[in-house]
Design a protein around this motif. Structure first.
Motif, PDB file in Angstrom:
ATOM      1  N   VAL A  71      38.669   6.474  41.554  1.00 26.66           N
ATOM      2  CA  VAL A  71      38.692   5.007  41.570  1.00 26.66           C
ATOM      3  C   VAL A  71      37.301   4.480  41.925  1.00 26.66           C
ATOM      4  O   VAL A  71      36.731   4.823  42.952  1.00 26.66           O
ATOM      5  CB  VAL A  71      39.744   4.475  42.576  1.00 26.66           C
ATOM      6  CG1 VAL A  71      39.622   2.968  42.730  1.00 26.66           C
ATOM      7  CG2 VAL A  71      41.143   4.830  42.107  1.00 26.66           C
ATOM      8  N   GLY A  72      36.755   3.654  41.023  1.00 27.55           N
ATOM      9  CA  GLY A  72      35.443   3.062  41.238  1.00 27.55           C
ATOM     10  C   GLY A  72      35.557   1.658  41.812  1.00 27.55           C
ATOM     11  O   GLY A  72      36.637   1.236  42.256  1.00 27.55           O
ATOM     12  N   PRO A  73      34.469   0.909  41.793  1.00 28.64           N
ATOM     13  CA  PRO A  73      34.477  -0.477  42.286  1.00 28.64           C
ATOM     14  C   PRO A  73      35.530  -1.315  41.559  1.00 28.64           C
ATOM     15  O   PRO A  73      35.729  -1.169  40.351  1.00 28.64           O
ATOM     16  CB  PRO A  73      33.066  -0.967  41.964  1.00 28.64           C
ATOM     17  CG  PRO A  73      32.236   0.270  41.876  1.00 28.64           C
ATOM     18  CD  PRO A  73      33.140   1.321  41.306  1.00 28.64           C
ATOM     19  N   GLY A  74      36.190  -2.159  42.317  1.00 26.58           N
ATOM     20  CA  GLY A  74      37.211  -3.027  41.721  1.00 26.58           C
ATOM     21  C   GLY A  74      38.538  -2.331  41.506  1.00 26.58           C
ATOM     22  O   GLY A  74      39.441  -2.885  40.875  1.00 26.58           O
ATOM     23  N   GLY A  75      38.656  -1.091  42.018  1.00 22.19           N
ATOM     24  CA  GLY A  75      39.926  -0.369  41.897  1.00 22.19           C
ATOM     25  C   GLY A  75      40.209   0.188  40.523  1.00 22.19           C
ATOM     26  O   GLY A  75      41.350   0.559  40.210  1.00 22.19           O
ATOM     27  N   VAL A  76      39.195   0.245  39.667  1.00 21.62           N
ATOM     28  CA  VAL A  76      39.373   0.760  38.303  1.00 21.62           C
ATOM     29  C   VAL A  76      39.143   2.271  38.291  1.00 21.62           C
ATOM     30  O   VAL A  76      38.168   2.768  38.868  1.00 21.62           O
ATOM     31  CB  VAL A  76      38.385   0.079  37.325  1.00 21.62           C
ATOM     32  CG1 VAL A  76      38.540   0.655  35.916  1.00 21.62           C
ATOM     33  CG2 VAL A  76      38.601  -1.427  37.319  1.00 21.62           C
ATOM     34  N   ILE A  77      40.049   3.002  37.640  1.00 17.84           N
ATOM     35  CA  ILE A  77      39.887   4.456  37.541  1.00 17.84           C
ATOM     36  C   ILE A  77      38.814   4.771  36.504  1.00 17.84           C
ATOM     37  O   ILE A  77      38.903   4.346  35.350  1.00 17.84           O
ATOM     38  CB  ILE A  77      41.208   5.141  37.146  1.00 17.84           C
ATOM     39  CG1 ILE A  77      42.257   4.932  38.235  1.00 17.84           C
ATOM     40  CG2 ILE A  77      40.998   6.632  36.905  1.00 17.84           C
ATOM     41  CD1 ILE A  77      43.632   5.413  37.868  1.00 17.84           C
ATOM     42  N   LYS A  78      37.808   5.490  36.938  1.00 18.92           N
ATOM     43  CA  LYS A  78      36.743   5.917  36.029  1.00 18.92           C
ATOM     44  C   LYS A  78      36.871   7.415  35.843  1.00 18.92           C
ATOM     45  O   LYS A  78      36.668   8.187  36.784  1.00 18.92           O
ATOM     46  CB  LYS A  78      35.374   5.558  36.609  1.00 18.92           C
ATOM     47  CG  LYS A  78      35.126   4.069  36.678  1.00 18.92           C
ATOM     48  CD  LYS A  78      33.681   3.765  36.983  1.00 18.92           C
ATOM     49  CE  LYS A  78      33.409   2.264  36.876  1.00 18.92           C
ATOM     50  NZ  LYS A  78      31.994   1.949  37.125  1.00 18.92           N
ATOM     51  N   GLY A  79      37.215   7.817  34.640  1.00 17.88           N
ATOM     52  CA  GLY A  79      37.445   9.221  34.365  1.00 17.88           C
ATOM     53  C   GLY A  79      38.839   9.407  33.800  1.00 17.88           C
ATOM     54  O   GLY A  79      39.460   8.466  33.301  1.00 17.88           O
ATOM     55  N   ARG A  80      39.336  10.636  33.888  1.00 14.66           N
ATOM     56  CA  ARG A  80      40.629  10.942  33.280  1.00 14.66           C
ATOM     57  C   ARG A  80      41.319  12.063  34.056  1.00 14.66           C
ATOM     58  O   ARG A  80      40.666  13.034  34.459  1.00 14.66           O
ATOM     59  CB  ARG A  80      40.392  11.378  31.827  1.00 14.66           C
ATOM     60  CG  ARG A  80      41.626  11.459  30.976  1.00 14.66           C
ATOM     61  CD  ARG A  80      41.270  11.848  29.558  1.00 14.66           C
ATOM     62  NE  ARG A  80      42.463  11.902  28.708  1.00 14.66           N
ATOM     63  CZ  ARG A  80      42.517  12.499  27.528  1.00 14.66           C
ATOM     64  NH1 ARG A  80      41.425  13.075  27.026  1.00 14.66           N
ATOM     65  NH2 ARG A  80      43.636  12.512  26.829  1.00 14.66           N
ATOM     66  N   ILE A  81      42.612  11.924  34.247  1.00 17.07           N
ATOM     67  CA  ILE A  81      43.399  12.968  34.900  1.00 17.07           C
ATOM     68  C   ILE A  81      44.570  13.318  33.987  1.00 17.07           C
ATOM     69  O   ILE A  81      45.376  12.456  33.633  1.00 17.07           O
ATOM     70  CB  ILE A  81      43.953  12.518  36.268  1.00 17.07           C
ATOM     71  CG1 ILE A  81      42.832  12.049  37.196  1.00 17.07           C
ATOM     72  CG2 ILE A  81      44.735  13.664  36.938  1.00 17.07           C
ATOM     73  CD1 ILE A  81      43.317  11.221  38.375  1.00 17.07           C
ATOM     74  N   ILE A  82      44.643  14.603  33.619  1.00 14.35           N
ATOM     75  CA  ILE A  82      45.780  15.104  32.848  1.00 14.35           C
ATOM     76  C   ILE A  82      46.528  16.092  33.730  1.00 14.35           C
ATOM     77  O   ILE A  82      45.943  17.067  34.225  1.00 14.35           O
ATOM     78  CB  ILE A  82      45.329  15.797  31.544  1.00 14.35           C
ATOM     79  CG1 ILE A  82      44.577  14.817  30.643  1.00 14.35           C
ATOM     80  CG2 ILE A  82      46.537  16.375  30.794  1.00 14.35           C
ATOM     81  CD1 ILE A  82      43.949  15.446  29.405  1.00 14.35           C
ATOM     82  N   ALA A  83      47.795  15.834  33.964  1.00 17.20           N
ATOM     83  CA  ALA A  83      48.621  16.688  34.823  1.00 17.20           C
ATOM     84  C   ALA A  83      49.687  17.378  33.973  1.00 17.20           C
ATOM     85  O   ALA A  83      50.196  16.809  33.006  1.00 17.20           O
ATOM     86  CB  ALA A  83      49.272  15.854  35.917  1.00 17.20           C
ATOM     87  N   LEU A  84      50.004  18.610  34.350  1.00 14.36           N
ATOM     88  CA  LEU A  84      50.959  19.403  33.581  1.00 14.36           C
ATOM     89  C   LEU A  84      51.868  20.171  34.534  1.00 14.36           C
ATOM     90  O   LEU A  84      51.408  20.764  35.509  1.00 14.36           O
ATOM     91  CB  LEU A  84      50.190  20.391  32.689  1.00 14.36           C
ATOM     92  CG  LEU A  84      50.975  21.499  31.989  1.00 14.36           C
ATOM     93  CD1 LEU A  84      51.868  20.903  30.906  1.00 14.36           C
ATOM     94  CD2 LEU A  84      50.038  22.519  31.367  1.00 14.36           C
ATOM     95  N   ASP A  85      53.169  20.157  34.241  1.00 12.15           N
ATOM     96  CA  ASP A  85      54.100  20.967  35.025  1.00 12.15           C
ATOM     97  C   ASP A  85      55.375  21.187  34.216  1.00 12.15           C
ATOM     98  O   ASP A  85      55.709  20.377  33.333  1.00 12.15           O
ATOM     99  CB  ASP A  85      54.448  20.294  36.362  1.00 12.15           C
ATOM    100  CG  ASP A  85      54.920  21.304  37.402  1.00 12.15           C
ATOM    101  OD1 ASP A  85      54.182  21.552  38.379  1.00 12.15           O
ATOM    102  OD2 ASP A  85      56.026  21.877  37.241  1.00 12.15           O
ATOM    103  N   MET A  86      56.066  22.285  34.531  1.00  4.55           N
ATOM    104  CA  MET A  86      57.340  22.557  33.866  1.00  4.55           C
ATOM    105  C   MET A  86      58.476  21.766  34.510  1.00  4.55           C
ATOM    106  O   MET A  86      59.581  21.711  33.978  1.00  4.55           O
ATOM    107  CB  MET A  86      57.646  24.056  33.885  1.00  4.55           C
ATOM    108  CG  MET A  86      57.797  24.657  35.256  1.00  4.55           C
ATOM    109  SD  MET A  86      57.787  26.473  35.222  1.00  4.55           S
ATOM    110  CE  MET A  86      59.305  26.785  34.319  1.00  4.55           C
TER     111      MET A  86
END
Length: 211
Positions: A71-86
């Protein structure tokens, strides 16, 4: 009788665990959040703009930590998160979740498609296979999970990227460390404070892929 006593002891220990209480206070889904938090602080990893892949993500505490750090300035997510689970995982804002077994080629290919040409800055894996109690079989299962995470990282990490995996001391552990050292310039063991003293778990942090 012994089993019942063990269950009561575990419940008592869990309820009185300071990390369980802190996780509840901070809204983390599991005490494991503090393990990743300490590791990334020590290693100075996870910055806004990073691409992160969380293997074996449910219930989501590691994805929560990753999200906080992106999370960068202003609460905006900068980047990417990919989550995986069965196992299913309750949604986390800003986290792309894939349901599937990472050990299956079809699921792995789906994950690769989702990534596209993006290079990954950090692969995190808190995956642990179901254990049978037969040490030789369990060691093989644990090694297999670590090997899969390593193979994925070798194909998708940026050159200066990092891999964090859960491993366990015991048969096959030294071979896993050696394998990681073949592929990365720096491999260290981390035992966070939130990791229970009696647990044989440790975390391998591998950085900077070898050419």
């Amino acid at each position: 009788m012994a089993k019942k006593k063990f269950s009561k002891d575990w419940i008592h220990q869990h309820i009185n665990d300071p990390y369980v209480k802190m996780a509840q206070q901070k809204g983390y889904r599991a005490r494991a959040a503090f393990k990743l938090s300490e590791i990334v602080d020590t290693e100075k990893l996870l910055r806004p703009g990073d691409v992160v892949v969380d293997l074996g993500s449910a219930p989501g505490s590691w994805s929560q930590i990753a999200r906080e750090r992106l999370v960068g300035p202003g609460g905006v997510i900068k980047g990417r998160i990919i989550a995986l689970d069965m196992l299913p995982m309750e949604p986390i804002e800003g986290v792309e979740f894939m349901l599937g077994d990472f050990r299956e080629d079809a699921v792995l290919n789906q994950l690769k498609e989702l990534l596209g040409d993006a290079r990954v800055d950090l692969v995190i894996s808190d995956m642990a296979p179901n254990l049978s109690g037969v040490s030789s079989a369990d060691s093989a299962r644990i090694q297999h999970v670590c090997d899969l995470a390593l193979d994925f990282a070798c194909h998708h990490l940026a050159p200066d990227g990092a891999l964090i995996v859960k491993a366990f001391h015991g048969s096959g552990f030294s071979q896993t460390v050696e394998l990681f050292k073949r592929h990365f310039h720096r491999v260290v063991e981390r035992k966070p404070k939130a990791s229970r003293v009696k647990s044989s778990e440790t975390f391998l942090v591998a950085r900077r892929l070898k050419a």
